[in-house]
Scaffold this active site. Structure first.
Site, PDB file in Angstrom:
ATOM      1  N   ASP A  44      -3.640   2.544  -5.579  1.00  0.00           N
ATOM      2  CA  ASP A  44      -2.436   2.570  -4.729  1.00  0.00           C
ATOM      3  C   ASP A  44      -2.269   1.318  -3.877  1.00  0.00           C
ATOM      4  O   ASP A  44      -1.566   1.326  -2.876  1.00  0.00           O
ATOM      5  CB  ASP A  44      -2.469   3.803  -3.820  1.00  0.00           C
ATOM      6  CG  ASP A  44      -3.686   3.831  -2.900  1.00  0.00           C
ATOM      7  OD1 ASP A  44      -4.587   2.990  -3.080  1.00  0.00           O
ATOM      8  OD2 ASP A  44      -3.741   4.699  -2.016  1.00  0.00           O
ATOM      9  N   GLU A  45      -2.914   0.213  -4.272  1.00  0.00           N
ATOM     10  CA  GLU A  45      -2.906  -0.979  -3.420  1.00  0.00           C
ATOM     11  C   GLU A  45      -2.766  -2.245  -4.261  1.00  0.00           C
ATOM     12  O   GLU A  45      -3.406  -2.393  -5.300  1.00  0.00           O
ATOM     13  CB  GLU A  45      -4.221  -1.015  -2.620  1.00  0.00           C
ATOM     14  CG  GLU A  45      -4.259  -2.004  -1.508  1.00  0.00           C
ATOM     15  CD  GLU A  45      -5.534  -1.865  -0.680  1.00  0.00           C
ATOM     16  OE1 GLU A  45      -5.632  -2.530   0.349  1.00  0.00           O
ATOM     17  OE2 GLU A  45      -6.450  -1.091  -1.077  1.00  0.00           O
TER      18      GLU A  45
ATOM     19  N   ASP B  44       0.848  -1.191   0.000  1.00  0.00           N
ATOM     20  CA  ASP B  44       0.000   0.000   0.000  1.00  0.00           C
ATOM     21  C   ASP B  44       0.886   1.244   0.000  1.00  0.00           C
ATOM     22  O   ASP B  44       1.790   1.371   0.832  1.00  0.00           O
ATOM     23  CB  ASP B  44      -0.889  -0.014   1.246  1.00  0.00           C
ATOM     24  CG  ASP B  44      -2.088   0.919   1.112  1.00  0.00           C
ATOM     25  OD1 ASP B  44      -2.139   1.677   0.126  1.00  0.00           O
ATOM     26  OD2 ASP B  44      -2.957   0.885   1.991  1.00  0.00           O
TER      27      ASP B  44
END
Length: 394
Positions: free
Chosen positions: A105-106, A11
């Protein structure tokens, strides 16, 4: 003997803020809010310095500014975030055999079986360092035997850290944590558990499965399994699907602008809903028109990343004006959203107010539960499903 699973959850920390700090280092160390206007906007992302004041994403900007009046507000740049996400995705793509991108974003990475050749924790460490080195973005990861525990490990490692939960130590790691730390455990579920005196995951681990199934039905097993570090869900390989589209052929040729707009609104709503359901956003929209003589035209335009129909619908109507002179009868009409990438639609509502975001959340919640088109705009109600549309063929 089946190989022990080795799952990594990655993350990017305060992703939007971190990207903005690359372009403006003066923001480093300061409370920063990314989002809409100070008057009616909402917080899309905030720095850790801002979180210390109790600020969190989706909070009304007005409330956030009361908690931290000296915070810096930035509108946000869709292009910058998309490009930074692409850079990170490419590094991961080049480095590991199997990964899943679940948002802008993960990521989840499956290193199962690679312990025969590598130290998996070292491999993940090297990958994290490479991302930091090549992108300049802070990033955290957790490694465990399943997706749930890996994600919880990442959250415990933040900001800018890493954590390994060894096989067999899952319950021990989770026990002292609040039940709220279990991913996908909703507020209502937590409140119900609190009524039974269950506040820590350790409390939940001591509860009988039958009790949870009696209270929560089928969801009870999910709660019990997650609390005990059991999660068999697989890593779904990164999808390369780049577009989503729908089209309708009219039973009789149409040259009425209102009818065409009603159909377009309905189709655009349908596609936008599917994007949000799949946690994707689009940066290009197009319409396709086939006239009575079968002559076909396609018109498209680039847009800021979004899955919000209040942005898409005006764009689609504008494309209709460009593609159609208002006179020639139309046989078929279609809508296409392309250049898709993973991302929550909320991040694209920098210009939006709190009420609009709540409206989308409420509409999606009802549609997810009861089926597509349960609620929609009045303009799209005349269409509904194909079977009830007098203009469309089955």
């Amino acid at each position: 003997m089946e190989a022990k699973r080795c799952i990594v959850h990655i993350d990017l920390d305060s992703f939007f803020v971190s990207v903005e700090r690359k372009f403006n280092p003066d923001l480093i160390g300061k409370p920063v809010l990314i989002g809409g206007s100070a008057d009616r906007g909402v917080v899309a992302s905030c720095s850790y310095e801002a979180r210390k004041f109790g600020i969190h994403s989706a909070m009304p900007m007005k409330q956030a500014m009361k908690l931290c009046p000296h915070a810096t507000i930035i509108r946000g740049s869709h292009g910058r975030y998309s490009e930074a996400s692409r850079e990170v995705t490419q590094i991961i793509h080049d480095s590991v055999p199997l990964y899943q991108k679940t948002s802008i974003d993960e990521f989840y990475i499956d290193l199962t079986g690679m312990d025969r050749f590598h130290d998996c924790y070292q491999l993940a460490t090297d990958l994290r360092q490479r991302i930091i080195r090549e992108t300049g973005l802070p990033i955290s990861f957790g490694m465990a035997s399943c997706k749930t525990v890996a994600k919880m490990a990442t959250n415990a490692a933040k900001p800018n850290g890493q954590l390994l939960i060894e096989h067999g130590k899952e319950k021990e790691f989770m026990a002292p944590l609040s039940i709220r730390k279990i991913p996908m455990l909703g507020e209502k579920t937590c409140q119900k558990l609190y009524q039974f005196g269950i506040e820590k995951i350790g409390d939940l681990q001591r509860v009988e499965l039958k009790f949870l199934e009696t209270v929560f039905g089928k969801h009870g097993r999910y709660i019990w399994e997650r609390a005990n570090g059991i999660d068999e869900s697989e890593i779904v390989p990164h999808s390369d699907r780049k577009s989503i589209s729908t089209e309708n052929t009219f039973e009789a040729d149409v040259n009425d602008a209102k009818t065409l707009e009603t159909v377009l609104v309905s189709m655009t709503e349908e596609l936008a809903y599917k994007l949000r359901k799949e946690n994707k956003v689009a940066s290009c929209l197009a319409i396709k028109i086939r006239f009575a003589n079968f002559e076909t035209h396609t018109v498209q335009e680039k847009i800021a990343l979004t899955a919000a129909e209040h942005i898409l619908i005006p764009g689609i109507k504008n494309l209709l004006k460009k593609a159609w002179n208002g006179h020639r009868p139309i046989r078929l009409i279609g809508v296409k959203l392309s250049n898709l990438c993973p991302g929550s639609y909320q991040i694209n509502l920098f210009e939006d107010n709190e009420e609009r975001i709540k409206l989308y959340q409420a509409m999606d919640k009802i549609n997810f539960k009861f089926g597509d088109k349960t609620v929609c705009r009045a303009a799209g109600m005349a269409i509904g499903t194909r079977n009830f549309n007098p203009f469309l063929k089955d």
